[in-house]
Design a protein around this motif. Structure first.
Motif, PDB file in Angstrom:
ATOM      1  N   TRP A 258       0.838  -1.196   0.000  1.00 45.40           N
ATOM      2  CA  TRP A 258       0.000   0.000   0.000  1.00 45.40           C
ATOM      3  C   TRP A 258       0.870   1.242   0.000  1.00 45.40           C
ATOM      4  CZ3 TRP A 258      -2.696  -0.771   5.422  1.00 45.40           C
ATOM      5  CH2 TRP A 258      -1.739  -0.661   6.428  1.00 45.40           C
ATOM      6  N   GLN A 259       0.246   2.358  -0.277  1.00 44.78           N
ATOM      7  CA  GLN A 259       0.927   3.631  -0.222  1.00 44.78           C
ATOM      8  C   GLN A 259       0.562   4.328   1.086  1.00 44.78           C
ATOM      9  OE1 GLN A 259       3.154   4.902  -2.507  1.00 44.78           O
ATOM     10  NE2 GLN A 259       3.020   2.820  -3.317  1.00 44.78           N
ATOM     11  N   PRO A 260       1.482   5.083   1.672  1.00 46.23           N
ATOM     12  CA  PRO A 260       1.147   5.833   2.885  1.00 46.23           C
ATOM     13  C   PRO A 260      -0.032   6.756   2.612  1.00 46.23           C
ATOM     14  CG  PRO A 260       3.508   5.856   2.471  1.00 46.23           C
ATOM     15  CD  PRO A 260       2.875   5.259   1.265  1.00 46.23           C
ATOM     16  N   GLU A 261      -0.876   6.911   3.609  1.00 46.31           N
ATOM     17  CA  GLU A 261      -2.097   7.688   3.412  1.00 46.31           C
ATOM     18  C   GLU A 261      -1.949   9.124   3.906  1.00 46.31           C
ATOM     19  OE1 GLU A 261      -4.165   6.697   1.438  1.00 46.31           O
ATOM     20  OE2 GLU A 261      -3.450   4.662   1.303  1.00 46.31           O
ATOM     21  N   VAL A 262      -2.185   9.371   5.194  1.00 46.45           N
ATOM     22  CA  VAL A 262      -2.098  10.737   5.711  1.00 46.45           C
ATOM     23  C   VAL A 262      -0.627  11.106   5.829  1.00 46.45           C
ATOM     24  CG1 VAL A 262      -2.803  12.313   7.526  1.00 46.45           C
ATOM     25  CG2 VAL A 262      -4.223  10.326   6.990  1.00 46.45           C
ATOM     26  N   GLN A 263      -0.190  12.051   5.018  1.00 42.21           N
ATOM     27  CA  GLN A 263       1.239  12.310   4.913  1.00 42.21           C
ATOM     28  C   GLN A 263       1.719  13.487   5.748  1.00 42.21           C
ATOM     29  OE1 GLN A 263       2.619  12.315   0.863  1.00 42.21           O
ATOM     30  NE2 GLN A 263       1.286  10.634   0.272  1.00 42.21           N
ATOM     31  N   ASP A 264       0.828  14.423   6.075  1.00 40.93           N
ATOM     32  CA  ASP A 264       1.264  15.568   6.859  1.00 40.93           C
ATOM     33  C   ASP A 264       0.075  16.210   7.563  1.00 40.93           C
ATOM     34  OD1 ASP A 264      -0.036  17.339   4.980  1.00 40.93           O
ATOM     35  OD2 ASP A 264       1.728  17.172   3.690  1.00 40.93           O
ATOM     36  N   PHE A 265       0.365  17.203   8.382  1.00 41.17           N
ATOM     37  CA  PHE A 265      -0.642  17.848   9.211  1.00 41.17           C
ATOM     38  C   PHE A 265      -1.711  18.551   8.378  1.00 41.17           C
ATOM     39  CE2 PHE A 265      -1.724  21.673  11.958  1.00 41.17           C
ATOM     40  CZ  PHE A 265      -2.602  20.980  12.771  1.00 41.17           C
ATOM     41  N   ASN A 266      -1.312  19.241   7.327  1.00 45.23           N
ATOM     42  CA  ASN A 266      -2.282  19.955   6.504  1.00 45.23           C
ATOM     43  C   ASN A 266      -3.269  18.999   5.839  1.00 45.23           C
ATOM     44  OD1 ASN A 266      -1.379  22.554   7.059  1.00 45.23           O
ATOM     45  ND2 ASN A 266       0.176  22.490   5.442  1.00 45.23           N
ATOM     46  N   GLU A 267      -2.755  17.850   5.368  1.00 44.92           N
ATOM     47  CA  GLU A 267      -3.665  16.867   4.769  1.00 44.92           C
ATOM     48  C   GLU A 267      -4.607  16.301   5.831  1.00 44.92           C
ATOM     49  OE1 GLU A 267      -3.215  13.598   1.402  1.00 44.92           O
ATOM     50  OE2 GLU A 267      -2.100  13.033   3.205  1.00 44.92           O
ATOM     51  N   PHE A 268      -4.090  16.063   7.024  1.00 44.63           N
ATOM     52  CA  PHE A 268      -4.933  15.573   8.117  1.00 44.63           C
ATOM     53  C   PHE A 268      -6.082  16.544   8.388  1.00 44.63           C
ATOM     54  CE2 PHE A 268      -5.741  16.026  12.742  1.00 44.63           C
ATOM     55  CZ  PHE A 268      -6.435  14.844  12.940  1.00 44.63           C
ATOM     56  N   LEU A 269      -5.791  17.844   8.410  1.00 44.24           N
ATOM     57  CA  LEU A 269      -6.828  18.836   8.682  1.00 44.24           C
ATOM     58  C   LEU A 269      -7.920  18.803   7.615  1.00 44.24           C
ATOM     59  CD1 LEU A 269      -4.684  21.900   9.822  1.00 44.24           C
ATOM     60  CD2 LEU A 269      -5.996  20.331  11.268  1.00 44.24           C
ATOM     61  N   LYS A 270      -7.527  18.646   6.350  1.00 52.20           N
ATOM     62  CA  LYS A 270      -8.516  18.593   5.267  1.00 52.20           C
ATOM     63  C   LYS A 270      -9.422  17.365   5.403  1.00 52.20           C
ATOM     64  CE  LYS A 270      -5.581  21.049   1.931  1.00 52.20           C
ATOM     65  NZ  LYS A 270      -4.816  20.920   0.660  1.00 52.20           N
ATOM     66  N   LEU A 271      -8.826  16.232   5.762  1.00 50.61           N
ATOM     67  CA  LEU A 271      -9.610  15.008   5.914  1.00 50.61           C
ATOM     68  C   LEU A 271     -10.495  15.079   7.157  1.00 50.61           C
ATOM     69  CD1 LEU A 271      -6.923  12.335   4.947  1.00 50.61           C
ATOM     70  CD2 LEU A 271      -8.605  13.456   3.496  1.00 50.61           C
ATOM     71  N   LEU A 272      -9.940  15.620   8.232  1.00 50.78           N
ATOM     72  CA  LEU A 272     -10.719  15.813   9.455  1.00 50.78           C
ATOM     73  C   LEU A 272     -11.915  16.713   9.176  1.00 50.78           C
ATOM     74  CD1 LEU A 272     -10.942  15.454  12.568  1.00 50.78           C
ATOM     75  CD2 LEU A 272      -9.446  17.449  12.799  1.00 50.78           C
ATOM     76  N   ASN A 273     -11.715  17.706   8.341  1.00 50.01           N
ATOM     77  CA  ASN A 273     -12.778  18.641   7.983  1.00 50.01           C
ATOM     78  C   ASN A 273     -13.932  17.935   7.276  1.00 50.01           C
ATOM     79  OD1 ASN A 273     -13.396  21.530   8.113  1.00 50.01           O
ATOM     80  ND2 ASN A 273     -13.392  21.443   5.879  1.00 50.01           N
ATOM     81  N   VAL A 274     -13.614  16.964   6.424  1.00 50.81           N
ATOM     82  CA  VAL A 274     -14.652  16.201   5.718  1.00 50.81           C
ATOM     83  C   VAL A 274     -15.444  15.337   6.698  1.00 50.81           C
ATOM     84  CG1 VAL A 274     -15.091  14.417   3.973  1.00 50.81           C
ATOM     85  CG2 VAL A 274     -13.395  16.201   3.539  1.00 50.81           C
TER      86      VAL A 274
END
Length: 491
Positions: A99-115
């Motif tokens: 598999w490929q790594p998913e959540v790669q950094d804090f900014n991406e985490f915030l966008k996903l958390l927002n969804v």
């Protein structure tokens, strides 16, 4: 920059000293069914979430924007947050899974958390080798799914031990809770999406019915055939009468589904939650080093330094955990009077350090193997009940929130007289554990119906069934704070 790179290198190098930790973590079992047993299904779900985030391109909701600003304004916190994602990224790259790594950094985490703030937990499925559909698990911990690996790093421990981080996550979870209590969250009950089925589909309902039937107790297993036979619902309504995802999550049993064991015998203590036995400990210390590897219970911490704490020194603690398909309400284990009821604010994503990448066999999905540790640090509800039976006297029920359990709701008040099996409250929106605490002069015989307590236990013990019986005891201590001297003996 040089200092930061050096710290990151040291941390990554330290985590890799246990070379197989990340590999073992990918394959360990996931108790409770809060995340899919196969972590690749979680990866698929995160990729789907990424697509949604890219399509919607939403502005961050206020509490997430506040969290972002808080992290960026604190250099030390920002360094820890950045490091926990960077280190997790490296571990994820080196799993033996393709598999490929998913959540790669804090900014991406915030966008996903927002969804996630406008989504409800879905019922995920996968295809077996013969093509039939089977339960892949529930993303009942959607935020935990994003933090599964980051929270197991050194930096992740520092982040989630931060009181300000926990305060802000409480605001974020409250925001999400408001959505889950609205009719907008009902779509997952009737709508099929990629990789998931509706919760009220025949297939999903059959899994829920099976979970109820498999539970063990004094009356044996159940023989129920339909969802509506078990849970209060209205089959004439497309949503079965549920007005939100949360209403479905905290659904009630039909009267008689879980009869109270020996309701008139005050020596019988019943199971307070439909739950799997996790641990039972006698001679519990008033104060102990709960953060160590063996996670000893520490009553002062568990009971939030309450004036009643010392009465339980040397006593007994029984702990059990609830699964994704469990009934999520709490019932009184004894007949008696509520002496105190309160919610203690605590952590949400903090796990024991010895269940992280620091060890050879880290927890497959925090915080499952940190449940004893969580009794001292997590958000939790305390309900002290003075049993009518003087051989029991004062006891305490503890509802322990795990991960994104954004609310432990207490429905009883000081002075209420409750009978065994009466409602005490409920968990909302996520996974959970609970404890029963008894004084040291209460001698008990426990009943586990052949299921050995521990993280590998898989079968629920029915709520309202006998979990323990009083063998002997003394009258309640008259003064709060007095430490009893008699030791407890368990059969």
């Amino acid at each position: 920059q040089i200092l930061w790179c050096g710290l990151l290198f040291l941390t990554m190098n330290h985590d890799h000293t246990k070379g197989s930790a990340h590999q073992l973590r990918a394959f360990k079992s996931r108790p409770g069914g809060w995340l899919p047993e196969d972590p690749r299904h979680t990866g698929n779900w995160i990729r789907k979430l990424k697509n949604v985030a890219a399509q919607r391109n939403l502005e961050l909701v206020p509490p997430i924007k506040e969290f972002k600003d808080m992290v960026h304004s604190d250099p030390k916190l920002y360094a820890n947050v950045t490091e926990m994602f960077s280190t997790a990224f490296v571990h994820n790259q080196n799993t033996p899974l393709d598999w490929q790594p998913e959540v790669q950094d804090f900014n991406e985490f915030l966008k996903l958390l927002n969804v996630i703030m406008t989504t409800a937990p879905e019922c995920y499925v996968s295809s077996s080798s013969d093509g039939t559909m089977q339960a892949a698990g529930m993303i009942g911990f959607p935020i935990n799914a994003l933090l599964d690996w980051p929270m197991a790093t050194n930096a992740g421990y520092n982040v989630f031990a931060n009181a300000l981080v926990n305060q802000q996550f409480k605001r974020i979870l409250k925001y999400w809770a408001q959505f889950l209590e609205t009719s907008d969250s009902l779509y997952v009950l009737v709508q099929r999406n990629e990789g998931s089925i509706a919760w009220l589909s025949d297939m999903a309902k059959s899994w829920i019915v099976n979970a109820v039937n498999l539970a063990i107790g004094a009356n044996g297993g159940g023989q129920f055939h339909s969802f509506e036979e078990i849970f209060k619902s209205d089959i004439m309504d497309p949503y079965y009468g549920f007005r939100s995802w949360d209403a479905f999550f905290v659904r009630e049993f039909v009267d008689g589904v879980r009869p109270v064991s020996e309701p008139d015998d005050d020596n019988v203590i019943i199971n307070a939650c439909e739950s799997t036995p996790y641990y039972m400990k006698q001679g519990v210390s008033l104060l102990d080093k709960f953060w160590l590897k063996d996670q000893p219970y520490s009553l002062e911490n568990m009971l939030n330094w309450d004036e009643y704490s010392s009465q339980f020194a040397g006593g007994t603690v029984y702990q059990a955990f609830l699964s994704a398909l469990s009934y999520h309400r709490w019932h009184s284990p004894v007949t008696g009077t509520v002496k105190k009821a309160l919610v203690v604010n605590g952590s949400y994503y903090l796990g024991n350090e010895y269940q992280s990448f620091l060890v050879d066999q880290p927890d497959a999905v925090g915080p499952n193997n940190s449940q004893c540790f969580l009794t001292a640090v997590a958000t939790r509800a305390l309900i002290f009940i003075e049993a009518d039976n003087p051989a029991i006297g004062l006891m305490c029920f503890i509802a322990v929130g795990m991960a994104e359990v954004s609310s432990c709701e207490i429905t009883v008040r000081l002075g209420d007289h409750v009978r065994k099996g009466d409602g005490l409250g409920m968990f909302h929106f996520g996974g959970s554990s609970h404890c029963l605490c008894f004084r040291p002069d209460v001698e008990l015989e426990f009943y586990f119906y052949g299921e050995k307590p521990g993280p590998k236990a898989t079968i629920n013990i029915q709520i309202n069934t006998v979990i323990a019986k009083v063998v002997a005891g003394t009258t309640p201590l008259p003064v709060a704070g007095t430490t009893p001297h008699t030791c407890c003996i368990l059969a």
